[in-house]
Design a protein around this motif. Structure first.
Motif, short mmCIF file in Angstrom:
data_model
loop_
_atom_site.label_atom_id
_atom_site.label_comp_id
_atom_site.label_asym_id
_atom_site.label_seq_id
_atom_site.Cartn_x
_atom_site.Cartn_y
_atom_site.Cartn_z
N SER A 118 17.53 32.59 85.93
CA SER A 118 16.19 33.12 85.74
C SER A 118 15.19 32.51 86.72
CB SER A 118 15.73 32.83 84.30
OG SER A 118 14.35 33.07 84.15
N PRO A 119 14.19 33.28 87.15
CA PRO A 119 13.11 32.71 87.98
C PRO A 119 12.30 31.66 87.23
CG PRO A 119 12.61 34.99 87.35
CD PRO A 119 14.03 34.75 86.98
N ASP A 120 12.43 31.59 85.89
CA ASP A 120 11.73 30.56 85.13
C ASP A 120 12.16 29.15 85.53
OD1 ASP A 120 10.12 32.25 83.68
OD2 ASP A 120 11.41 32.27 81.90
N LEU A 121 13.32 29.03 86.17
CA LEU A 121 13.78 27.71 86.60
C LEU A 121 12.77 27.04 87.54
CD1 LEU A 121 17.63 27.81 87.30
CD2 LEU A 121 16.40 26.63 85.48
N GLU A 122 12.01 27.86 88.27
CA GLU A 122 11.01 27.28 89.17
C GLU A 122 9.93 26.52 88.42
OE1 GLU A 122 9.47 30.34 91.66
OE2 GLU A 122 11.44 30.87 92.52
N ARG A 123 9.77 26.83 87.13
CA ARG A 123 8.75 26.16 86.32
C ARG A 123 9.37 25.18 85.31
NH1 ARG A 123 3.45 28.00 85.80
NH2 ARG A 123 2.84 29.49 87.42
N LEU A 124 10.64 24.86 85.51
CA LEU A 124 11.30 23.90 84.63
C LEU A 124 10.76 22.49 84.92
CD1 LEU A 124 13.59 23.16 82.61
CD2 LEU A 124 15.11 22.97 84.60
N ARG A 125 10.39 21.79 83.86
CA ARG A 125 9.84 20.44 83.99
C ARG A 125 10.48 19.52 82.95
NH1 ARG A 125 8.13 23.18 87.56
NH2 ARG A 125 5.94 23.61 88.11
N LEU A 134 12.44 18.61 77.79
CA LEU A 134 12.40 19.63 78.84
C LEU A 134 11.54 20.80 78.40
CD1 LEU A 134 16.22 19.44 79.41
CD2 LEU A 134 14.54 18.80 81.15
N PHE A 135 10.89 21.46 79.35
CA PHE A 135 10.06 22.60 79.01
C PHE A 135 9.83 23.49 80.24
CE2 PHE A 135 7.29 19.03 80.09
CZ PHE A 135 6.42 19.58 81.02
N ILE A 136 9.46 24.73 79.96
CA ILE A 136 9.03 25.65 81.01
C ILE A 136 7.51 25.54 81.09
CG2 ILE A 136 8.90 28.05 81.77
CD1 ILE A 136 11.73 26.92 81.81
N ASP A 137 7.02 25.20 82.26
CA ASP A 137 5.58 25.05 82.47
C ASP A 137 4.97 26.44 82.68
OD1 ASP A 137 3.02 24.47 83.19
OD2 ASP A 137 3.53 23.39 85.02
N ARG A 138 4.32 26.94 81.65
CA ARG A 138 3.70 28.26 81.74
C ARG A 138 2.18 28.17 81.94
NH1 ARG A 138 7.82 31.60 80.77
NH2 ARG A 138 9.46 30.95 79.30
N ARG A 196 -1.29 28.09 83.93
CA ARG A 196 -1.68 28.98 85.03
C ARG A 196 -1.48 28.35 86.40
NH1 ARG A 196 -7.12 32.33 84.37
NH2 ARG A 196 -5.79 33.07 82.67
N ASN A 197 -1.81 27.07 86.52
CA ASN A 197 -1.69 26.42 87.84
C ASN A 197 -0.45 25.55 87.96
OD1 ASN A 197 -2.38 24.36 86.14
ND2 ASN A 197 -4.24 23.74 87.23
N GLY A 198 0.46 25.61 86.96
CA GLY A 198 1.71 24.87 87.05
C GLY A 198 1.54 23.37 87.04
N SER A 199 0.57 22.87 86.29
CA SER A 199 0.25 21.44 86.34
C SER A 199 0.63 20.68 85.07
CB SER A 199 -1.25 21.26 86.58
OG SER A 199 -2.00 21.83 85.51
N ARG A 200 1.33 21.32 84.16
CA ARG A 200 1.70 20.63 82.92
C ARG A 200 2.65 19.48 83.22
NH1 ARG A 200 4.89 23.53 77.87
NH2 ARG A 200 5.27 21.65 76.62
N ARG A 201 2.35 18.29 82.68
CA ARG A 201 3.16 17.10 82.97
C ARG A 201 3.91 16.58 81.76
NH1 ARG A 201 -0.28 12.48 85.26
NH2 ARG A 201 1.80 11.57 85.38
N TRP A 202 3.43 16.88 80.57
CA TRP A 202 4.02 16.28 79.38
C TRP A 202 4.48 17.35 78.40
CZ3 TRP A 202 -1.08 14.49 80.77
CH2 TRP A 202 -1.06 13.29 81.50
N CYS A 203 5.40 16.94 77.52
CA CYS A 203 5.81 17.87 76.47
C CYS A 203 4.62 18.20 75.59
CB CYS A 203 6.94 17.24 75.63
SG CYS A 203 6.49 15.74 74.73
N SER A 204 3.77 17.20 75.34
CA SER A 204 2.55 17.39 74.56
C SER A 204 1.49 16.45 75.10
CB SER A 204 2.81 17.09 73.08
OG SER A 204 1.60 16.97 72.37
N SER A 205 0.36 17.01 75.50
CA SER A 205 -0.72 16.16 76.00
C SER A 205 -1.24 15.23 74.92
CB SER A 205 -1.86 17.04 76.53
OG SER A 205 -2.90 16.25 77.05
N ALA A 206 -1.21 15.70 73.66
CA ALA A 206 -1.72 14.90 72.56
C ALA A 206 -0.80 13.73 72.22
CB ALA A 206 -1.92 15.76 71.32
N ASP A 207 0.48 13.86 72.51
CA ASP A 207 1.44 12.80 72.17
C ASP A 207 1.82 11.99 73.42
OD1 ASP A 207 1.49 13.49 69.47
OD2 ASP A 207 3.02 15.01 69.80
N CYS A 208 2.77 12.51 74.19
CA CYS A 208 3.23 11.76 75.37
C CYS A 208 2.12 11.62 76.42
CB CYS A 208 4.44 12.44 75.98
SG CYS A 208 5.96 12.14 75.04
#
Length: 226
Positions: A167-174, A184-188, A190-202
């Motif tokens: 899948s092209p989703d692999l490009e957003r695998l983080r 692991l997660f798919i970074d959805r 808008r700007n592809g900048s998600r760094r953590w599984c949860s900003s509130a936790d990790c």
């Protein structure tokens, strides 16, 4: 090939280990890989502590009907040894899924043995499936519950994992930027900048660590990043 040791498990345990499981992966295969807390640490915490946990988790994803879940639970109670083997197979395949997508998240080539394991599981899932035409969905696969197959919860997960590999989703695998986590997660975003599984936790844990490092060495003038 690196593996993480898992805590001891009770194959006949009640469905309590997945009650707090989070679905942050954006894909069922990644949520499956994330059924271990602190997966990248030296002390991972297993959530699938019994076969009932696997059934409960699959039920929560929507990949298992209530009727199928009840049939599997009855079969597991009647045949605890088979349930134990099914759970061991589940853990082995989950770790292969985790290693494959963890490697891809860091732009590394997955281990060929892990890929072969996933491919073999996909073949078994397809062989066990019955095709069905649905007017609103087209061709779908279903797995009959007679005879009851204790590997049933794995089939849609492993098919989905192999589909994600194409899948092209692999490009957003983080992978979570908080090192002990490893989820692991798919970074959805808008700007592809998600760094953590949860900003509130990790995310908060990482920010607190950086703050403490700055307080401990104020003369460096540098801010380290996780």
């Amino acid at each position: 090939m690196t593996t993480h040791s898992a805590p001891s498990r009770d194959p006949g345990g009640t469905a309590s280990g997945t009650e707090g499981a989070a679905f942050i992966g954006g894909h069922i295969a990644l949520d499956f890989a994330n059924t271990v807390s602190d997966h990248a640490s030296e002390s991972p915490r297993e959530r699938l502590t019994g076969y009932a946990d696997l059934v409960a988790w699959a039920r929560r994803t929507g990949s298992l009907s209530a009727a199928d879940a009840r049939a599997l639970e009855r079969e597991a109670r009647r045949h605890p040894e088979r349930a134990a083997r099914a759970l061991e197979t589940t853990i082995t395949l989950r770790e292969a899924v985790y290693r494959v997508f963890s490697a891809l998240a860091h732009h590394r080539t997955p281990d060929s043995d892990d890929l072969a394991m996933l491919h073999a599981a996909r073949v078994r899932a397809l062989e066990a499936a019955e095709p069905e035409w649905q007017q609103d969905r087209g061709l779908v696969l279903r797995w009959p519950n007679s005879p009851v197959d204790l590997a049933r919860p794995l089939h849609p997960i492993l098919l989905a994992a192999c589909e994600l590999l194409e899948s092209p989703d692999l490009e957003r695998l983080r992978q979570c930027g908080n090192p002990p986590c490893g989820w692991l997660f798919i970074d959805r975003s808008r700007n592809g900048s998600r760094r953590w599984c949860s900003s509130a936790d990790c995310g908060n844990l990482s920010r607190v660590r950086r703050f403490r490092r700055r307080r401990a060495s104020p003369s460096t003038g540098e801010e380290s990043r996780d």
